[in-house]
Design a protein around this motif. Structure first.
Motif, PDB file in Angstrom:
ATOM      1  N   HIS A 193       6.310 -33.591 -60.766  1.00  0.00           N
ATOM      2  CA  HIS A 193       5.789 -34.442 -61.079  1.00  0.00           C
ATOM      3  C   HIS A 193       5.613 -35.706 -60.406  1.00  0.00           C
ATOM      4  CE1 HIS A 193       6.695 -31.803 -64.484  1.00  0.00           C
ATOM      5  NE2 HIS A 193       6.399 -32.594 -65.532  1.00  0.00           N
ATOM      6  N   TYR A 194       4.629 -36.372 -60.614  1.00  0.00           N
ATOM      7  CA  TYR A 194       4.282 -37.657 -60.385  1.00  0.00           C
ATOM      8  C   TYR A 194       4.661 -37.936 -58.632  1.00  0.00           C
ATOM      9  CZ  TYR A 194       4.117 -38.057 -65.168  1.00  0.00           C
ATOM     10  OH  TYR A 194       3.877 -37.554 -66.383  1.00  0.00           O
ATOM     11  N   GLU A 195       4.071 -37.065 -57.969  1.00  0.00           N
ATOM     12  CA  GLU A 195       4.229 -37.231 -56.286  1.00  0.00           C
ATOM     13  C   GLU A 195       2.686 -37.400 -55.690  1.00  0.00           C
ATOM     14  OE1 GLU A 195       7.220 -35.420 -54.123  1.00  0.00           O
ATOM     15  OE2 GLU A 195       8.507 -35.208 -55.721  1.00  0.00           O
ATOM     16  N   PRO A 196       2.523 -37.755 -54.612  1.00  0.00           N
ATOM     17  CA  PRO A 196       1.249 -37.310 -53.852  1.00  0.00           C
ATOM     18  C   PRO A 196       1.042 -35.888 -53.755  1.00  0.00           C
ATOM     19  CG  PRO A 196       2.674 -39.128 -52.656  1.00  0.00           C
ATOM     20  CD  PRO A 196       3.592 -38.556 -53.869  1.00  0.00           C
ATOM     21  N   ALA A 197      -0.323 -35.670 -54.038  1.00  0.00           N
ATOM     22  CA  ALA A 197      -0.640 -34.225 -53.938  1.00  0.00           C
ATOM     23  C   ALA A 197      -0.388 -33.514 -53.014  1.00  0.00           C
ATOM     24  CB  ALA A 197      -2.201 -34.208 -54.092  1.00  0.00           C
ATOM     25  N   ALA A 198      -0.120 -34.134 -51.636  1.00  0.00           N
ATOM     26  CA  ALA A 198       0.112 -33.218 -50.602  1.00  0.00           C
ATOM     27  C   ALA A 198       1.749 -32.666 -50.552  1.00  0.00           C
ATOM     28  CB  ALA A 198      -0.079 -33.922 -49.151  1.00  0.00           C
ATOM     29  N   GLU A 218      17.531 -18.142 -55.950  1.00  0.00           N
ATOM     30  CA  GLU A 218      16.789 -18.817 -55.188  1.00  0.00           C
ATOM     31  C   GLU A 218      15.837 -19.870 -55.706  1.00  0.00           C
ATOM     32  OE1 GLU A 218      15.286 -20.311 -51.388  1.00  0.00           O
ATOM     33  OE2 GLU A 218      17.106 -19.417 -51.990  1.00  0.00           O
ATOM     34  N   LEU A 219      15.332 -19.712 -56.832  1.00  0.00           N
ATOM     35  CA  LEU A 219      14.438 -20.860 -57.511  1.00  0.00           C
ATOM     36  C   LEU A 219      15.260 -21.711 -57.989  1.00  0.00           C
ATOM     37  CD1 LEU A 219      11.824 -21.998 -58.962  1.00  0.00           C
ATOM     38  CD2 LEU A 219      12.208 -20.529 -60.949  1.00  0.00           C
ATOM     39  N   TYR A 220      16.426 -21.365 -58.571  1.00  0.00           N
ATOM     40  CA  TYR A 220      17.479 -22.561 -58.983  1.00  0.00           C
ATOM     41  C   TYR A 220      18.017 -23.325 -57.738  1.00  0.00           C
ATOM     42  CZ  TYR A 220      21.606 -24.215 -61.523  1.00  0.00           C
ATOM     43  OH  TYR A 220      22.519 -24.802 -62.481  1.00  0.00           O
ATOM     44  N   ARG A 221      18.174 -22.695 -56.687  1.00  0.00           N
ATOM     45  CA  ARG A 221      18.679 -23.220 -55.618  1.00  0.00           C
ATOM     46  C   ARG A 221      17.478 -24.331 -54.850  1.00  0.00           C
ATOM     47  NH1 ARG A 221      18.351 -23.777 -50.177  1.00  0.00           N
ATOM     48  NH2 ARG A 221      16.610 -22.325 -50.163  1.00  0.00           N
ATOM     49  N   VAL A 222      16.330 -23.880 -54.828  1.00  0.00           N
ATOM     50  CA  VAL A 222      15.278 -24.591 -54.289  1.00  0.00           C
ATOM     51  C   VAL A 222      14.909 -25.812 -55.074  1.00  0.00           C
ATOM     52  CG1 VAL A 222      12.902 -24.463 -54.046  1.00  0.00           C
ATOM     53  CG2 VAL A 222      14.222 -22.805 -52.847  1.00  0.00           C
ATOM     54  N   VAL A 223      14.909 -25.655 -56.305  1.00  0.00           N
ATOM     55  CA  VAL A 223      14.511 -26.741 -57.165  1.00  0.00           C
ATOM     56  C   VAL A 223      15.677 -28.018 -57.122  1.00  0.00           C
ATOM     57  CG1 VAL A 223      14.425 -27.469 -59.575  1.00  0.00           C
ATOM     58  CG2 VAL A 223      13.160 -25.406 -58.938  1.00  0.00           C
ATOM     59  N   ARG A 224      16.817 -27.506 -57.260  1.00  0.00           N
ATOM     60  CA  ARG A 224      18.051 -28.581 -57.097  1.00  0.00           C
ATOM     61  C   ARG A 224      18.019 -29.237 -55.675  1.00  0.00           C
ATOM     62  NH1 ARG A 224      20.944 -27.749 -61.940  1.00  0.00           N
ATOM     63  NH2 ARG A 224      23.152 -28.403 -61.000  1.00  0.00           N
ATOM     64  N   HIS A 225      17.891 -28.298 -54.710  1.00  0.00           N
ATOM     65  CA  HIS A 225      18.223 -28.681 -53.266  1.00  0.00           C
ATOM     66  C   HIS A 225      17.101 -29.430 -52.694  1.00  0.00           C
ATOM     67  CE1 HIS A 225      22.011 -26.362 -52.206  1.00  0.00           C
ATOM     68  NE2 HIS A 225      22.070 -26.700 -53.532  1.00  0.00           N
ATOM     69  N   ALA A 226      15.655 -29.164 -53.114  1.00  0.00           N
ATOM     70  CA  ALA A 226      14.385 -29.725 -52.408  1.00  0.00           C
ATOM     71  C   ALA A 226      14.109 -30.749 -53.250  1.00  0.00           C
ATOM     72  CB  ALA A 226      13.444 -28.740 -52.427  1.00  0.00           C
ATOM     73  N   CYS A 231       9.600 -29.118 -64.503  1.00  0.00           N
ATOM     74  CA  CYS A 231      10.532 -29.381 -65.849  1.00  0.00           C
ATOM     75  C   CYS A 231      11.053 -28.117 -66.398  1.00  0.00           C
ATOM     76  CB  CYS A 231       9.639 -30.144 -66.732  1.00  0.00           C
ATOM     77  SG  CYS A 231       8.022 -29.194 -67.294  1.00  0.00           S
ATOM     78  N   GLY A 232      10.426 -26.994 -66.354  1.00  0.00           N
ATOM     79  CA  GLY A 232      10.737 -25.693 -66.909  1.00  0.00           C
ATOM     80  C   GLY A 232      11.363 -24.756 -66.203  1.00  0.00           C
ATOM     81  N   TYR A 233      12.290 -25.024 -65.017  1.00  0.00           N
ATOM     82  CA  TYR A 233      12.802 -24.221 -64.288  1.00  0.00           C
ATOM     83  C   TYR A 233      13.916 -23.497 -64.549  1.00  0.00           C
ATOM     84  CZ  TYR A 233      17.037 -27.024 -62.963  1.00  0.00           C
ATOM     85  OH  TYR A 233      18.271 -27.609 -63.034  1.00  0.00           O
TER      86      TYR A 233
END
Length: 278
Positions: A193-198, A218-226, A231-233
């Motif tokens: 959400h709300y970041e430059p496209a790249a 891994e999805l849980y880790r990536v979303v939180r660490h990166a 919104c629906g992770y």
């Protein structure tokens, strides 16, 4: 005085018709048909779970249309989405009645809801989390167009606790197995959400890669660490875990897009992914 079935039925009124998607039945029907027809998805295939976006259709409708057009939609669907309103318990189930959208109603799958409740005591029958939540509502016109006898089991996920997501996933898999009919899991989520496209695309690629591998943790880790503002992770983690338990082994990205492709402004976008898990 005795009530008729129609009078006594608990009905959820549409919360975002006329804003996120058309509020006039004829206009809505034409747009759904157009979005499904315009999809270049080929012959529909069976799936165990889907991921579809939930923004206003002017931005995300083409992605949603493509993922629904490429999939066989059974009559029974469990909907998993995030809690944007903050209302209700951590896991909220709408367990009876019907959901209305312009021109039609869809029945709640009360049998599935009952089984799911018995499998997952943490899942609380609750209307407050659903009443004004848009993320599941915007999926229903697409689903109904593909499955005229559709019955839905709506679940709003308002927690990011991994232990509770695993509990929900295991319970969902057990409930679906016990039904002994085809049941599709539909996960509702937008991406960054709300970041430059790249920057949004770079972060979203990490989340998509984890989902393609059906690696929920891994999805849980990536979303939180990166810092991926997907919104629906949390419902995606639960849906992927349940899907894997039900036999899904691979995720396929059907289409990725972002709001800047419509607005022309790539300086601050929301990303959208449509995926199939089989």
């Amino acid at each position: 005085m005795c009530q008729t079935l129609a009078e006594s039925l608990l009905v959820r009124a549409p919360a975002v018709a006329g804003r996120f998607y058309p509020g006039e039945p004829e206009v809505l029907e034409r747009l759904v048909a157009k979005l499904l027809t315009n999809a270049s998805a080929g012959e529909p295939q069976r799936a165990i779970a889907l991921l579809a976006p939930h923004a206003g259709w002017v931005y995300s409708g083409a992605v949603a249309g493509e993922v629904y057009a490429c999939s066989i939609i059974p009559d029974r669907v469990v909907l998993l989405g995030p809690n944007h309103t903050g209302l209700g318990p951590e896991l909220s189930l709408w367990d009876r009645g019907a959901w209305e959208y312009p021109g039609a109603r869809v029945r709640v799958d009360e049998e599935m809801a009952k089984v799911l409740k018995s499998c997952c005591p943490d899942l609380i029958p609750d209307q407050s989390a659903h009443r004004y939540e848009h993320c599941l509502e915007v999926q229903i016109p697409f689903l109904r167009a593909r499955a005229p006898n559709l019955r839905i089991t709506p679940v709003v996920v308002g927690t990011t606790r991994l232990d509770l997501l695993k509990t929900l996933a295991g319970s969902l898999a057990n409930a679906i197995r016990s039904i002994r009919e085809e049941v599709l899991i539909v996960i509702s989520s937008d991406m960054t959400h709300y970041e430059p496209a790249a920057a949004a695309e770079k972060k979203d690629r990490l989340a998509v890669a984890a989902m393609e591998a059906l690696d929920a943790e891994e999805l849980y880790r990536v979303v939180r660490h990166a810092g991926v503002s997907m919104c629906g992770y949390a419902p995606a983690v639960a849906g992927l875990l349940a899907g894997h338990e039900l036999g899904a082994r691979v995720g396929r990205l059907i289409r990725y897009s972002h709001s800047g492709e419509v607005s022309g402004d790539s300086s601050s976008v929301v990303g959208y992914a449509g995926m199939v898990f089989s």
